[in-house]
Design a protein around this motif. Structure first.
Motif, mmCIF file in Angstrom:
data_model
loop_
_atom_site.group_PDB
_atom_site.id
_atom_site.type_symbol
_atom_site.label_atom_id
_atom_site.label_comp_id
_atom_site.label_asym_id
_atom_site.label_seq_id
_atom_site.Cartn_x
_atom_site.Cartn_y
_atom_site.Cartn_z
ATOM 1 N N ASP A 1 85.081 65.758 75.786
ATOM 2 C CA ASP A 1 86.429 65.025 75.502
ATOM 3 C C ASP A 1 86.111 63.080 75.194
ATOM 4 O OD1 ASP A 1 87.341 64.031 77.552
ATOM 5 O OD2 ASP A 1 89.118 64.935 77.310
ATOM 6 N N GLY A 2 84.788 62.906 76.191
ATOM 7 C CA GLY A 2 84.381 60.991 76.300
ATOM 8 C C GLY A 2 84.974 60.565 77.058
ATOM 9 N N TYR A 3 85.570 61.234 78.459
ATOM 10 C CA TYR A 3 86.529 60.872 79.258
ATOM 11 C C TYR A 3 86.142 60.795 80.834
ATOM 12 C CZ TYR A 3 90.079 59.964 82.957
ATOM 13 O OH TYR A 3 90.521 59.784 84.118
ATOM 14 N N VAL A 4 84.736 59.342 80.630
ATOM 15 C CA VAL A 4 84.231 58.877 81.385
ATOM 16 C C VAL A 4 84.879 58.686 83.111
ATOM 17 C CG1 VAL A 4 82.373 57.042 82.877
ATOM 18 C CG2 VAL A 4 82.828 57.151 80.029
ATOM 19 N N LYS A 5 84.742 59.401 84.659
ATOM 20 C CA LYS A 5 85.386 59.301 85.919
ATOM 21 C C LYS A 5 83.976 58.622 86.932
ATOM 22 C CE LYS A 5 88.233 59.703 88.550
ATOM 23 N NZ LYS A 5 89.426 58.804 88.420
ATOM 24 N N THR A 6 84.447 57.538 87.419
ATOM 25 C CA THR A 6 83.351 57.283 88.268
ATOM 26 C C THR A 6 84.264 57.703 89.657
ATOM 27 O OG1 THR A 6 82.126 55.833 86.680
ATOM 28 C CG2 THR A 6 82.514 55.366 89.355
ATOM 29 N N ILE A 7 83.282 58.148 90.655
ATOM 30 C CA ILE A 7 83.581 58.411 91.948
ATOM 31 C C ILE A 7 83.130 58.016 93.099
ATOM 32 C CG2 ILE A 7 85.340 60.250 91.955
ATOM 33 C CD1 ILE A 7 83.203 61.733 92.957
ATOM 34 N N GLY A 8 83.071 57.444 93.687
ATOM 35 C CA GLY A 8 81.917 56.787 95.103
ATOM 36 C C GLY A 8 83.076 55.745 95.697
ATOM 37 N N PRO A 9 82.130 55.157 97.054
ATOM 38 C CA PRO A 9 80.765 56.076 97.112
ATOM 39 C C PRO A 9 80.371 57.276 97.960
ATOM 40 C CG PRO A 9 81.410 53.613 98.928
ATOM 41 C CD PRO A 9 82.224 53.937 97.686
ATOM 42 N N THR A 10 79.573 57.429 98.148
ATOM 43 C CA THR A 10 79.239 59.514 98.546
ATOM 44 C C THR A 10 78.159 59.242 98.639
ATOM 45 O OG1 THR A 10 79.901 61.355 98.405
ATOM 46 C CG2 THR A 10 79.596 60.254 96.339
ATOM 47 N N ALA A 11 77.662 60.020 99.274
ATOM 48 C CA ALA A 11 76.608 60.661 99.797
ATOM 49 C C ALA A 11 76.663 62.299 99.751
ATOM 50 C CB ALA A 11 76.273 60.650 101.386
ATOM 51 N N GLU A 12 77.528 62.428 98.770
ATOM 52 C CA GLU A 12 77.262 64.205 98.272
ATOM 53 C C GLU A 12 76.680 64.383 96.381
ATOM 54 O OE1 GLU A 12 78.768 67.326 99.371
ATOM 55 O OE2 GLU A 12 78.819 66.400 101.464
ATOM 56 N N PRO A 13 75.769 65.116 97.084
ATOM 57 C CA PRO A 13 74.865 65.194 95.639
ATOM 58 C C PRO A 13 76.238 66.035 94.797
ATOM 59 C CG PRO A 13 74.231 67.114 97.825
ATOM 60 C CD PRO A 13 74.956 65.873 98.340
ATOM 61 N N SER A 14 76.341 64.967 94.196
ATOM 62 C CA SER A 14 77.910 66.630 93.326
ATOM 63 C C SER A 14 77.131 66.556 92.003
ATOM 64 C CB SER A 14 79.321 65.517 93.143
ATOM 65 O OG SER A 14 79.792 66.019 94.222
ATOM 66 N N THR A 15 77.072 68.267 90.824
ATOM 67 C CA THR A 15 76.560 68.400 90.047
ATOM 68 C C THR A 15 77.622 68.716 88.864
ATOM 69 O OG1 THR A 15 76.032 70.069 90.301
ATOM 70 C CG2 THR A 15 73.702 68.699 90.772
ATOM 71 N N HIS A 16 78.899 69.276 89.087
ATOM 72 C CA HIS A 16 79.716 69.731 88.201
ATOM 73 C C HIS A 16 80.796 68.620 88.329
ATOM 74 C CE1 HIS A 16 77.058 72.230 86.722
ATOM 75 N NE2 HIS A 16 75.838 72.308 88.214
ATOM 76 N N TYR A 17 82.150 68.637 87.225
ATOM 77 C CA TYR A 17 82.569 67.905 87.280
ATOM 78 C C TYR A 17 83.852 68.760 87.075
ATOM 79 C CZ TYR A 17 80.765 63.363 89.003
ATOM 80 O OH TYR A 17 79.455 63.015 89.834
ATOM 81 N N TRP A 18 85.131 68.322 87.563
ATOM 82 C CA TRP A 18 86.593 69.342 86.750
ATOM 83 C C TRP A 18 87.627 69.026 86.752
ATOM 84 C CZ3 TRP A 18 90.038 69.362 89.838
ATOM 85 C CH2 TRP A 18 90.102 69.770 91.486
ATOM 86 N N ARG A 19 88.094 68.775 85.879
ATOM 87 C CA ARG A 19 89.746 68.037 85.943
ATOM 88 C C ARG A 19 90.832 69.093 85.127
ATOM 89 N NH1 ARG A 19 89.460 63.592 80.666
ATOM 90 N NH2 ARG A 19 89.080 65.512 79.584
ATOM 91 N N ILE A 20 91.582 69.150 85.747
ATOM 92 C CA ILE A 20 92.876 69.509 85.089
ATOM 93 C C ILE A 20 94.517 68.590 84.552
ATOM 94 C CG2 ILE A 20 94.975 71.185 85.608
ATOM 95 C CD1 ILE A 20 92.843 71.974 88.177
#
Length: 76
Positions: free
Chosen positions: A14-33
């Motif tokens: 839906d165009g929502y942009v979320k930034t997290i970090g800093p992290t060393a985790e290799p994440s590939t999939h995001y979820w939102r409720i």
């Protein structure tokens, strides 16, 4: 040697942009409720998973959370 720390950015459908970090985790999939509370207010929960299968498992946990917390409705 230490893992490279980076910021992760996700653009959801839906165009929502979320930034997290800093992290060393290799994440590939995001979820939102999006949850609608009994008082009419909304709350947003988000997170990330290492695989699509792990992200899909959040749906079961979401159904349980909706019952426990008394959400009027929710969308993943």
């Amino acid at each position: 040697m230490a893992k490279k720390r980076r910021h992760l950015t996700a653009t959801l459908p839906d165009g929502y942009v979320k930034t997290i970090g800093p992290t060393a985790e290799p994440s590939t999939h995001y979820w939102r409720i999006f949850a609608v509370l009994q008082n009419g207010k909304t709350d947003v929960f988000w997170g990330h998973a290492k695989s699509l299968a792990e992200a899909r498992q959040k749906r079961t946990a979401t159904e349980e959370a909706a019952k426990v917390r008394g959400w009027v409705k929710h969308a993943v």
